[in-house]
Write a protein that holds these residues in place. Structure first.
Motif, PDB file in Angstrom:
ATOM      1  N   TRP A 155      72.205  67.710  16.221  1.00 39.64           N
ATOM      2  CA  TRP A 155      71.857  66.367  15.748  1.00 39.64           C
ATOM      3  C   TRP A 155      73.067  65.697  15.088  1.00 39.64           C
ATOM      4  CZ3 TRP A 155      67.829  63.280  16.696  1.00 39.64           C
ATOM      5  CH2 TRP A 155      66.646  63.843  17.175  1.00 39.64           C
ATOM      6  N   THR A 156      73.788  66.450  14.258  1.00 41.74           N
ATOM      7  CA  THR A 156      74.976  65.897  13.605  1.00 41.74           C
ATOM      8  C   THR A 156      76.054  65.573  14.625  1.00 41.74           C
ATOM      9  OG1 THR A 156      74.521  67.171  11.589  1.00 41.74           O
ATOM     10  CG2 THR A 156      76.764  66.357  11.894  1.00 41.74           C
ATOM     11  N   LEU A 157      76.278  66.479  15.576  1.00 42.27           N
ATOM     12  CA  LEU A 157      77.331  66.308  16.564  1.00 42.27           C
ATOM     13  C   LEU A 157      77.114  65.059  17.420  1.00 42.27           C
ATOM     14  CD1 LEU A 157      79.866  67.733  17.774  1.00 42.27           C
ATOM     15  CD2 LEU A 157      78.315  68.896  19.350  1.00 42.27           C
ATOM     16  N   LEU A 158      75.874  64.827  17.836  1.00 37.73           N
ATOM     17  CA  LEU A 158      75.583  63.738  18.770  1.00 37.73           C
ATOM     18  C   LEU A 158      75.242  62.417  18.089  1.00 37.73           C
ATOM     19  CD1 LEU A 158      73.466  65.628  21.470  1.00 37.73           C
ATOM     20  CD2 LEU A 158      75.925  65.188  21.433  1.00 37.73           C
ATOM     21  N   LEU A 159      74.813  62.467  16.815  1.00 38.74           N
ATOM     22  CA  LEU A 159      74.399  61.230  16.154  1.00 38.74           C
ATOM     23  C   LEU A 159      75.229  60.940  14.906  1.00 38.74           C
ATOM     24  CD1 LEU A 159      70.503  61.269  16.541  1.00 38.74           C
ATOM     25  CD2 LEU A 159      72.202  60.021  17.862  1.00 38.74           C
ATOM     26  N   ASP A 160      74.759  61.402  13.750  1.00 38.04           N
ATOM     27  CA  ASP A 160      75.359  60.989  12.485  1.00 38.04           C
ATOM     28  C   ASP A 160      76.807  61.425  12.335  1.00 38.04           C
ATOM     29  OD1 ASP A 160      72.974  59.828  11.805  1.00 38.04           O
ATOM     30  OD2 ASP A 160      72.233  61.538  10.670  1.00 38.04           O
ATOM     31  N   GLY A 161      77.197  62.534  12.964  1.00 39.26           N
ATOM     32  CA  GLY A 161      78.573  62.990  12.851  1.00 39.26           C
ATOM     33  C   GLY A 161      79.549  62.266  13.749  1.00 39.26           C
ATOM     34  N   GLY A 162      79.047  61.437  14.660  1.00 31.58           N
ATOM     35  CA  GLY A 162      79.926  60.677  15.536  1.00 31.58           C
ATOM     36  C   GLY A 162      80.804  61.526  16.424  1.00 31.58           C
ATOM     37  N   GLY A 163      80.299  62.684  16.884  1.00 26.47           N
ATOM     38  CA  GLY A 163      81.078  63.558  17.743  1.00 26.47           C
ATOM     39  C   GLY A 163      81.720  64.729  17.022  1.00 26.47           C
ATOM     40  N   ASN A 164      81.414  64.904  15.722  1.00 27.95           N
ATOM     41  CA  ASN A 164      81.988  65.985  14.924  1.00 27.95           C
ATOM     42  C   ASN A 164      80.903  66.629  14.073  1.00 27.95           C
ATOM     43  OD1 ASN A 164      85.172  65.454  15.176  1.00 27.95           O
ATOM     44  ND2 ASN A 164      84.126  63.486  14.946  1.00 27.95           N
ATOM     45  N   ALA A 165      80.925  67.948  13.988  1.00 22.23           N
ATOM     46  CA  ALA A 165      80.018  68.694  13.123  1.00 22.23           C
ATOM     47  C   ALA A 165      80.812  69.830  12.498  1.00 22.23           C
ATOM     48  CB  ALA A 165      78.821  69.241  13.900  1.00 22.23           C
ATOM     49  N   VAL A 166      80.672  70.005  11.191  1.00 20.28           N
ATOM     50  CA  VAL A 166      81.452  70.991  10.448  1.00 20.28           C
ATOM     51  C   VAL A 166      80.511  71.984   9.789  1.00 20.28           C
ATOM     52  CG1 VAL A 166      83.102  71.360   8.567  1.00 20.28           C
ATOM     53  CG2 VAL A 166      83.321  69.359  10.055  1.00 20.28           C
ATOM     54  N   VAL A 167      80.839  73.267   9.917  1.00 20.87           N
ATOM     55  CA  VAL A 167      80.055  74.350   9.324  1.00 20.87           C
ATOM     56  C   VAL A 167      80.977  75.171   8.443  1.00 20.87           C
ATOM     57  CG1 VAL A 167      78.697  76.431   9.778  1.00 20.87           C
ATOM     58  CG2 VAL A 167      78.451  74.426  11.260  1.00 20.87           C
ATOM     59  N   TRP A 168      80.524  75.496   7.233  1.00 22.25           N
ATOM     60  CA  TRP A 168      81.310  76.284   6.286  1.00 22.25           C
ATOM     61  C   TRP A 168      80.918  77.750   6.393  1.00 22.25           C
ATOM     62  CZ3 TRP A 168      79.613  77.577   0.826  1.00 22.25           C
ATOM     63  CH2 TRP A 168      80.607  78.297   0.168  1.00 22.25           C
ATOM     64  N   PRO A 169      81.832  78.639   6.853  1.00 21.60           N
ATOM     65  CA  PRO A 169      81.532  80.069   6.881  1.00 21.60           C
ATOM     66  C   PRO A 169      81.907  80.711   5.537  1.00 21.60           C
ATOM     67  CG  PRO A 169      83.556  79.632   8.093  1.00 21.60           C
ATOM     68  CD  PRO A 169      83.086  78.320   7.528  1.00 21.60           C
ATOM     69  N   ARG A 170      80.917  81.003   4.730  1.00 21.94           N
ATOM     70  CA  ARG A 170      81.182  81.640   3.429  1.00 21.94           C
ATOM     71  C   ARG A 170      81.400  83.130   3.636  1.00 21.94           C
ATOM     72  NH1 ARG A 170      78.789  84.192  -0.844  1.00 21.94           N
ATOM     73  NH2 ARG A 170      76.753  84.323   0.187  1.00 21.94           N
ATOM     74  N   THR A 171      82.520  83.623   3.150  1.00 16.85           N
ATOM     75  CA  THR A 171      82.874  85.023   3.334  1.00 16.85           C
ATOM     76  C   THR A 171      83.036  85.708   1.989  1.00 16.85           C
ATOM     77  OG1 THR A 171      85.230  84.518   3.413  1.00 16.85           O
ATOM     78  CG2 THR A 171      84.038  84.522   5.509  1.00 16.85           C
ATOM     79  N   ALA A 172      82.961  87.027   2.001  1.00 11.24           N
ATOM     80  CA  ALA A 172      83.173  87.854   0.811  1.00 11.24           C
ATOM     81  C   ALA A 172      83.720  89.199   1.256  1.00 11.24           C
ATOM     82  CB  ALA A 172      81.875  88.029   0.020  1.00 11.24           C
ATOM     83  N   ASP A 173      84.941  89.550   0.767  1.00  8.25           N
ATOM     84  CA  ASP A 173      85.578  90.813   1.120  1.00  8.25           C
ATOM     85  C   ASP A 173      85.723  90.973   2.634  1.00  8.25           C
ATOM     86  OD1 ASP A 173      85.687  91.478  -1.600  1.00  8.25           O
ATOM     87  OD2 ASP A 173      83.684  92.382  -1.526  1.00  8.25           O
ATOM     88  N   GLY A 174      86.044  89.886   3.317  1.00  7.91           N
ATOM     89  CA  GLY A 174      86.263  89.940   4.754  1.00  7.91           C
ATOM     90  C   GLY A 174      85.009  89.954   5.590  1.00  7.91           C
ATOM     91  N   ARG A 175      83.857  89.813   4.971  1.00 13.24           N
ATOM     92  CA  ARG A 175      82.587  89.829   5.708  1.00 13.24           C
ATOM     93  C   ARG A 175      81.970  88.433   5.694  1.00 13.24           C
ATOM     94  NH1 ARG A 175      80.127  94.716   6.575  1.00 13.24           N
ATOM     95  NH2 ARG A 175      78.093  93.708   6.458  1.00 13.24           N
ATOM     96  N   LEU A 176      81.390  88.074   6.808  1.00 18.94           N
ATOM     97  CA  LEU A 176      80.712  86.782   6.902  1.00 18.94           C
ATOM     98  C   LEU A 176      79.372  86.858   6.196  1.00 18.94           C
ATOM     99  CD1 LEU A 176      80.605  83.906   8.109  1.00 18.94           C
ATOM    100  CD2 LEU A 176      79.516  84.896  10.117  1.00 18.94           C
ATOM    101  N   GLU A 177      79.208  86.064   5.146  1.00 17.16           N
ATOM    102  CA  GLU A 177      77.983  86.078   4.354  1.00 17.16           C
ATOM    103  C   GLU A 177      76.997  84.995   4.774  1.00 17.16           C
ATOM    104  OE1 GLU A 177      77.148  88.336   2.126  1.00 17.16           O
ATOM    105  OE2 GLU A 177      79.027  89.415   2.424  1.00 17.16           O
ATOM    106  N   GLU A 178      77.501  83.790   5.055  1.00 22.69           N
ATOM    107  CA  GLU A 178      76.612  82.683   5.402  1.00 22.69           C
ATOM    108  C   GLU A 178      77.349  81.673   6.288  1.00 22.69           C
ATOM    109  OE1 GLU A 178      73.339  81.781   2.015  1.00 22.69           O
ATOM    110  OE2 GLU A 178      75.398  81.329   1.430  1.00 22.69           O
TER     111      GLU A 178
END
Length: 403
Positions: free
Chosen positions: A103-126
């Protein structure tokens, strides 16, 4: 195994909360049949139908963690694969997160969508999708920085999904806003015109021409008495009886929407929306379902978006060069039970699938004894045709008969 890269500011710190904003709200009474002002793509029903269908399909695809091996690619099952496919963060499932990204990519983001990968000690948490209103992009030579609430981040520390890259800034998506702007405006104008036409009180089907010297015409009460005296009946179907020298009755046929050619205009605009977003016309309310069109839509619209998501996740989340992210498209194609059973049966007798794999296609439980690959006796390499037992036996009987 997840990949953690250094940002301009520490990526471990959660992006600051979005600041409040101020806007202006204009009144709506600018003319009943005039659609003024800016129309957002997300406010258009046809655009929402098309984008909603794309989001539903992509969010339904499982995200698989794959590994290259000497005998072929295999699917991995570990904590990282579960994070990608089941629980990307505490608040969302994979389906919810992917729908938000699309939805963000095609509409409100105008062709862009950003996701924050939260990490801890080299592991992907969220994996946390960021609101488009909190994200900006700052060119930096050939490259760029991503601004999250005004704070710059290195692009390697965030997932940045793009559609329709700009020719001037290839890392920046342009979306469909410019292509759909005029079409959406036309559809809004057609909707406003139709509503104004249908709700207008000026649609009389009968006009009564009355002698202007009649005293009753000078007041509303007098005109009401004239109507009750000559034009109203106590019984349905009774004819009117009016004085010919004072009144003349004319029947008027009001304009219809067909007379205004709104239907043809709306149809063309809906077709334009479907063509720009790459969805079958029936998705926006035109025509009927067609399986070939649907499968073409999956191959040419859904899969290019999916490939971009797969590649962005692979290059920024995974360290191992042998691992990659893959999304399964096969459940999206229009198959019926007969097609699946025939394909599965053919693969089974050729030794390319086990019986339980075929049953899994048909959503049936496994059965004992169907985990081995089997093949019909006469499916042998071309060079071994003369080595079949049946042929050797017949040849031996012929020789013995001649002896």
């Amino acid at each position: 195994m997840s990949k953690r890269k250094k940002a301009v500011h520490a990526a471990r710190d959660k992006p600051a909360q979005q600041r409040s904003s101020v806007g202006l709200v204009f009144g709506a009474n600018w003319g009943e049949a005039c659609a003024g002002g800016y129309t957002r793509l997300s406010d258009n029903p046809e655009v929402r139908m098309a984008v909603g269908r794309i989001a539903e399909l992509i969010s339904s695809m499982s995200i698989r963690l794959m590994a290259n091996t000497a005998s072929g690619d295999v699917r991995l099952y570990n904590s990282l694969s579960r994070r990608l496919d089941i629980e990307p963060n505490r608040f969302m499932t994979r389906k919810t997160m992917m729908a938000s990204i699309i939805w963000t990519l095609l509409l409100d983001g105008g062709g862009n969508a950003v996701v924050w990968p939260r990490t801890a000690d080299g592991r992907l948490e969220e994996l946390i999708p960021l609101a488009p209103s909190s994200v900006g992009f700052m060119p930096d030579g050939y490259g760029y920085e991503i601004l999250v609430n005004g704070r710059p981040y290195d692009p390697d520390s965030l997932l940045h999904f793009v559609i329709n890259p700009s020719t001037q800034r290839p890392w920046f998506g342009t979306g469909f806003r410019s292509s759909l702007k005029d079409v959406v405006k036309n559809l809004k104008q057609a909707s406003v015109t139709k509503n104004a036409f249908l709700s207008s009180e000026w649609k009389p089907s009968v006009i009564v021409k009355v002698d202007g010297n009649t005293e009753e015409l000078t007041s509303a009460a007098g005109r009401q008495r004239l109507a009750e005296r000559y034009l109203k009946n106590t019984q349905a179907g009774m004819p009117w009886m009016i004085p010919a020298e004072q009144m003349d009755v004319v029947q008027v046929k009001p304009l219809s929407l067909n007379d205004l050619a709104i239907s043809d205009s709306v149809k063309l605009d809906k077709q334009a929306v479907a063509a720009i977003l790459g969805v079958p016309p029936y998705v926006v309310g035109l025509g009927a379902f067609n399986r070939d069109e649907w499968n073409h839509f999956i191959s040419t619209t859904i899969m290019p978006i999916v490939r971009g998501i797969e590649q962005e996740m692979t290059r920024k989340l995974l360290l191992s060069p042998d691992w990659y992210v893959s999304m399964n498209p096969w459940a999206l194609y229009a198959y019926d039970l007969k097609d699946l059973s025939e394909i599965g049966a053919n693969l089974y007798v050729r030794g390319m699938m086990t019986g339980n794999e075929v049953r899994g296609w048909l959503h049936l439980g496994p059965k004992e004894g169907l985990d081995e690959l089997v093949i019909l006796e006469n499916y042998i390499p071309l060079g071994m045709i003369g080595d079949q037992k049946k042929l050797l036996q017949e040849a031996g009987e012929t020789i013995n008969g001649q002896n």
